[in-house]
Design a protein around this motif. Structure first.
Motif, PDB file in Angstrom:
ATOM      1  N   ALA A   1      -2.654  -5.378 -17.681  1.00  0.00           N
ATOM      2  CA  ALA A   1      -1.314  -5.888 -17.378  1.00  0.00           C
ATOM      3  C   ALA A   1      -0.260  -4.835 -17.672  1.00  0.00           C
ATOM      4  N   ARG A   2      -0.444  -4.093 -18.755  1.00  0.00           N
ATOM      5  CA  ARG A   2       0.505  -3.023 -19.052  1.00  0.00           C
ATOM      6  C   ARG A   2       0.420  -1.910 -18.000  1.00  0.00           C
ATOM      7  N   GLU A   3      -0.795  -1.625 -17.543  1.00  0.00           N
ATOM      8  CA  GLU A   3      -0.972  -0.527 -16.591  1.00  0.00           C
ATOM      9  C   GLU A   3      -0.413  -0.871 -15.216  1.00  0.00           C
ATOM     10  N   TRP A   4      -0.584  -2.134 -14.775  1.00  0.00           N
ATOM     11  CA  TRP A   4      -0.221  -2.506 -13.406  1.00  0.00           C
ATOM     12  C   TRP A   4       1.041  -3.346 -13.318  1.00  0.00           C
ATOM     13  N   HIS A   5       1.800  -3.452 -14.412  1.00  0.00           N
ATOM     14  CA  HIS A   5       3.039  -4.228 -14.351  1.00  0.00           C
ATOM     15  C   HIS A   5       3.976  -3.604 -13.325  1.00  0.00           C
ATOM     16  N   PRO A   6       4.517  -4.402 -12.376  1.00  0.00           N
ATOM     17  CA  PRO A   6       5.348  -3.839 -11.295  1.00  0.00           C
ATOM     18  C   PRO A   6       6.569  -3.079 -11.784  1.00  0.00           C
ATOM     19  N   ASP A   7       7.103  -3.441 -12.962  1.00  0.00           N
ATOM     20  CA  ASP A   7       8.266  -2.729 -13.468  1.00  0.00           C
ATOM     21  C   ASP A   7       7.919  -1.345 -13.981  1.00  0.00           C
ATOM     22  N   LYS A   8       6.629  -1.110 -14.270  1.00  0.00           N
ATOM     23  CA  LYS A   8       6.214   0.182 -14.806  1.00  0.00           C
ATOM     24  C   LYS A   8       5.463   1.014 -13.778  1.00  0.00           C
ATOM     25  N   ASN A   9       4.587   0.372 -13.038  1.00  0.00           N
ATOM     26  CA  ASN A   9       3.750   1.070 -12.067  1.00  0.00           C
ATOM     27  C   ASN A   9       4.436   1.015 -10.701  1.00  0.00           C
ATOM     28  N   LYS A  10       4.740   2.165 -10.151  1.00  0.00           N
ATOM     29  CA  LYS A  10       5.461   2.229  -8.884  1.00  0.00           C
ATOM     30  C   LYS A  10       4.529   2.264  -7.677  1.00  0.00           C
ATOM     31  N   ASP A  11       3.240   2.080  -7.893  1.00  0.00           N
ATOM     32  CA  ASP A  11       2.287   2.039  -6.792  1.00  0.00           C
ATOM     33  C   ASP A  11       2.629   0.868  -5.867  1.00  0.00           C
ATOM     34  N   PRO A  12       2.607   1.039  -4.551  1.00  0.00           N
ATOM     35  CA  PRO A  12       2.941  -0.074  -3.633  1.00  0.00           C
ATOM     36  C   PRO A  12       2.066  -1.306  -3.823  1.00  0.00           C
ATOM     37  N   GLY A  13       0.831  -1.109  -4.271  1.00  0.00           N
ATOM     38  CA  GLY A  13      -0.054  -2.257  -4.460  1.00  0.00           C
ATOM     39  C   GLY A  13      -0.069  -2.783  -5.869  1.00  0.00           C
ATOM     40  N   ALA A  14       0.862  -2.324  -6.712  1.00  0.00           N
ATOM     41  CA  ALA A  14       0.855  -2.731  -8.120  1.00  0.00           C
ATOM     42  C   ALA A  14       1.119  -4.224  -8.272  1.00  0.00           C
ATOM     43  N   GLU A  15       2.050  -4.756  -7.491  1.00  0.00           N
ATOM     44  CA  GLU A  15       2.388  -6.183  -7.625  1.00  0.00           C
ATOM     45  C   GLU A  15       1.210  -7.056  -7.245  1.00  0.00           C
ATOM     46  N   ASP A  16       0.522  -6.709  -6.154  1.00  0.00           N
ATOM     47  CA  ASP A  16      -0.646  -7.467  -5.731  1.00  0.00           C
ATOM     48  C   ASP A  16      -1.756  -7.374  -6.767  1.00  0.00           C
ATOM     49  N   LYS A  17      -1.966  -6.173  -7.303  1.00  0.00           N
ATOM     50  CA  LYS A  17      -2.986  -5.985  -8.335  1.00  0.00           C
ATOM     51  C   LYS A  17      -2.657  -6.775  -9.590  1.00  0.00           C
ATOM     52  N   PHE A  18      -1.380  -6.807  -9.952  1.00  0.00           N
ATOM     53  CA  PHE A  18      -0.957  -7.546 -11.137  1.00  0.00           C
ATOM     54  C   PHE A  18      -1.207  -9.042 -10.975  1.00  0.00           C
ATOM     55  N   ILE A  19      -0.983  -9.566  -9.768  1.00  0.00           N
ATOM     56  CA  ILE A  19      -1.243 -10.988  -9.516  1.00  0.00           C
ATOM     57  C   ILE A  19      -2.736 -11.283  -9.634  1.00  0.00           C
TER      58      ILE A  19
END
Length: 776
Positions: free
Chosen positions: A51-69
């Motif tokens: 969750a820390r690695e893929w949090h959308p506010d921290k990770n700017k990867d385009p797929g970060a939000e989907d991965k976080f969900i």
């Protein structure tokens, strides 16, 4: 090329892409990277790391939000033993894994002509392809203003603002569906606003982007800013509710709670359940009925509730709801169910909204208990006891209560009034006759219209509660049932006083706060774009007006900062008679130049100094160790002294020897700010963080980081050792041959004052975190 051959070629080209795009079965173990035999502790640890690695506010990867969900969904399944067991047995968590099924159905929508539209890609590109589950929640401006806002005083609303071509809306759709169905079943309101078609309403709500989620309660709007997961949305709706809706009841306070019916003029409801926290369903119910009932919750598994459970013969295995009215030794009504449903609770409470003999404390209550007749078949009569307060009238009141319990009917309501609190009402019905002064009286009445016209008849003699009085009243009620003309007298009464309303000054104070809050929300949420030119002009005028003062203040600060270091150090040394002088300085002591009050951040003051820090305030924390405490505190005080005039800044220090784990957790959120320790490196616990400075914003949950000045920068030195980290490693192994001098340690905070200026300017990089970790 022929159309048929072109279609076949297109299908052959798309088939591999579709096969690659169609995901396999959702596997939460694979998503979290844990084995099927992993413990809950391992699963929780893996979830936090991902969750820390893929949090959308921290990770700017385009797929970060989907991965976080996906990570949140996987943790929701594996952290619930029942869902985990279902998945282990059937490959399903008992819920619809509709993503792959939906794509499978979309694949079969190809037909012989190979026609497809944008729904093939699951994107709602036009209104016809919007999710039909949202149709029943769609809001329009007039509907929102005339119905939703007034209804928000009975239940909170969760509202989603969406639009066409909204890719982020697609990501939150599965979570939104699940939460909307769950909250609606519990009694919360759900709304959906399509910004493309309801632009006026979206603008009124202050939503300038999609998707936007917000809460509405008591006509007030609150925006949702966290990750869109089920628990966050549930907690958001729960936080909208007032905190004093439900009182925790134990053996020590249940008698006081049930006896408060005399004070608040309400029946009291107790829910007995084995859940340690108050269920959200019960909180929503308490909010809906807060004007009529008072609510308490009994956790039957808690020590200290045995007497209460035994007193009312509670089955600890089945949720039980009891309503108490005038008699606290026995409930007036009881309901038990293995699973409390909203409809069951509503039916139960709606039949018990009033006391057996409620006191008329307001005009609203008078209108509800004694409604105006609509026809001869719907006549409602009220039997009113006019009495006083105190033991002198207790016997007459108890006799009237006993009579009311024995003769309660749908067409009759028994109420009482304190004559000295409703003087005009009592004088209009008793005609201010001398025989009733200082004594109780009973009046039968019927409201004829909403203008105050009343037909009534008073008992000829004062009410004493004797058997003779009971027979006389019972005979009058029998006559009234067959002869409505018995109420021969008519009069017009004024509205009753609101006895329970707060004082005028308190009402004025709360009205002022509401007005200021409305203005603030209107300025910075709804209409801030339109107000930007005016705000720009206002701030320009203020800058010109106070420019001279600001320049003079910065000039004084520069003179202080450019003073000889030796003089500063000498002045600061006078304020440091021991290591704890920064944290234990008396408030009565007059601060000297160079003195800064620095408090040690511990688990005792952690909540007040950080977690609950007021909006706009920041805590500047120096990281030090026992060996570097004195020189670093001296240098820290000199560097930040010129900034102590700001009341929004607080200064603290944190012991690296005690709270290293807390610091390293925070540094994980600072991208490239500090290397994350490798758990396989046996020396990772020896990493040197002394001299780091963190500016912590407790309200907005972010921090700014100052890394210490290292050797080689502007002639700085760490003594005879090449690297201070290596020195620390050597000291930990007991092989230290040199130690940094106090001057080298102080050099770590070189240029801290410039960093502080950038902090106040707001130009530093901010690192956001989901929540503040505990400081053990």
């Amino acid at each position: 090329m022929e159309p048929g051959r072109a279609g076949c070629l297109l299908l052959l080209l798309l088939l591999p892409a579709l096969a690659a795009a169609a995901p396999g079965e959702f596997d939460p173990y694979r998503v979290l990277g844990v084995g099927r035999s992993s413990s809950q502790a391992d699963i929780k640890k893996a979830y936090k790391r991902l969750a820390r690695e893929w949090h959308p506010d921290k990770n700017k990867d385009p797929g970060a939000e989907d991965k976080f969900i996906q990570i949140s969904k996987a943790y929701e399944i594996l952290s619930n033993e029942e869902k985990r067991a279902n998945f282990d047995r059937y490959g399903d968590a008992g819920e619809s894994q509709g993503f792959s099924q939906q794509q499978h159905r979309q694949f079969h929508r190809f037909h012989d002509g190979f026609y497809f539209d944008e729904s093939f890609f699951h994107f709602p590109f036009n209104s016809e392809r919007r999710d039909t589950s949202d149709e029943k929640y769609l809001l329009h401006f007039s509907h929102y203003v005339n119905e939703i806002v007034p209804d928000s005083f009975k239940k909170p609303y969760l509202i989603k603002i969406t639009s066409d071509w909204c890719f982020s809306c697609i990501h939150i759709e599965p979570v939104w569906k699940e939460v909307a169905q769950e909250l609606e079943a519990l009694g919360a309101g759900i709304g959906v606003v399509h910004a493309g078609y309801e632009r006026r309403l979206a603008h009124h709500l202050g939503a300038h982007s999609t998707p936007t989620l917000l809460g509405l309660i008591n006509g007030k709007i609150t925006f949702f800013h966290n990750a869109v997961v089920r628990e966050n949305l549930r907690q958001f709706v729960e936080n909208l509710l007032p905190g004093n809706l439900v009182e925790k009841i134990t053996d020590k306070n249940y008698i006081r709670f049930l006896s408060d019916w005399r004070k608040d003029n309400k029946p009291h409801v107790l829910l007995f359940d084995h859940m340690p926290v108050v269920p959200l369903l019960y909180k929503l119910t308490a909010f809906a009925y807060r004007d009529y009932l008072s609510f308490g919750y009994v956790y039957v598994g808690l020590r200290g509730t045995e007497e209460l459970s035994s007193q009312y013969n509670i089955n600890v295995y089945t949720p039980t709801m009891m309503i108490f009215k005038e008699h606290i030794d026995r409930p007036a009504d009881v309901v038990q169910a293995r699973e409390m449903k909203k409809q069951l609770i509503d039916d139960f409470l709606s039949q018990n909204k009033f006391l057996m003999v409620a006191r008329l404390t307001s005009q609203r209550l008078f209108q509800e208990l004694c409604p105006v007749k609509k026809s001869h078949r719907q006549r409602k009569h009220c039997v009113v006891l006019f009495t006083g307060e105190g033991e002198k009238f207790a016997e007459a009141y108890e006799a009237f209560l006993t009579f009311a319990v024995a003769n309660t009917k749908d067409t009759l309501k028994f109420v009482h009034v304190y004559s000295d609190r409703q003087v005009e009402f009592a004088d209009a019905l008793l005609m201010d006759e001398e025989k009733y002064h200082g004594r109780s009286a009973v009046v039968l009445l019927e409201r004829r219209n909403n203008a105050g016209k009343i037909a009534y008849k008073a008992l000829e003699e004062p009410w004493q509660g004797s058997k003779e009085d009971n027979f006389i009243l019972l005979d009058l009620l029998d006559q009234l049932r067959t002869d409505p003309g018995l109420l021969s007298s008519e009069t017009v009464v004024a509205d009753l006083n609101d006895e329970l309303a707060p004082m005028f000054l308190i009402r004025w104070f709360y009205s002022t706060l509401d007005y200021i809050s409305d203005c603030w929300d209107s300025l910075f949420h709804s209409n801030w774009r339109e107000m930007m030119p005016l705000l720009s002009l206002l701030f320009s005028a203020l800058f010109i007006l106070f420019g001279t003062v600001i320049v003079q203040a910065f000039s004084d600060s520069s003179d202080t900062r450019d003073a000889p270091p030796s003089g500063k150090e000498e002045t600061t040394a006078k304020t440091e008679k021991n290591d704890a002088s920064f944290s234990k300085e008396s408030n009565s002591r007059i601060p000297k130049k160079g003195f800064v009050e620095v408090t040690e951040l511990t688990d005792i003051n952690y909540t007040s100094n950080l977690v609950r820090l007021r909006p706009g305030h920041m805590n500047v924390v120096l990281i030090l160790s026992n060996s570097t405490k004195t020189p670093l505190l001296q240098k820290f005080a000199l560097e930040v002294y010129t900034f102590t005039g700001s009341s929004s800044l607080h200064f603290s220090f944190l012991s690296l020897d005690k709270h290293r784990e807390w610091l390293e957790y925070l540094l994980e959120f600072a991208q490239d700010a500090a290397p994350i320790p490798n758990q396989y490196d046996k020396h990772f616990l020896e990493r040197d963080y002394t001299g780091y400075v963190l500016a912590l914003n407790g309200h907005k949950k972010y921090f700014c980081l100052f890394k210490p000045h290292r050797s080689g920068d502007e002639g700085g030195t760490l003594g005879s050792c090449e690297d201070y980290n290596a020195l620390q490693h050597a000291e930990a192994r007991g092989k230290s041959s040199c130690s940094p001098g106090s001057r080298s340690i102080k050099n770590k905070l070189h240029k801290l004052s410039f960093w502080m200026e950038r902090l106040l300017e707001g130009s530093l990089q901010r690192f956001y975190i989901p929540s503040w970790p505990t400081l053990d």
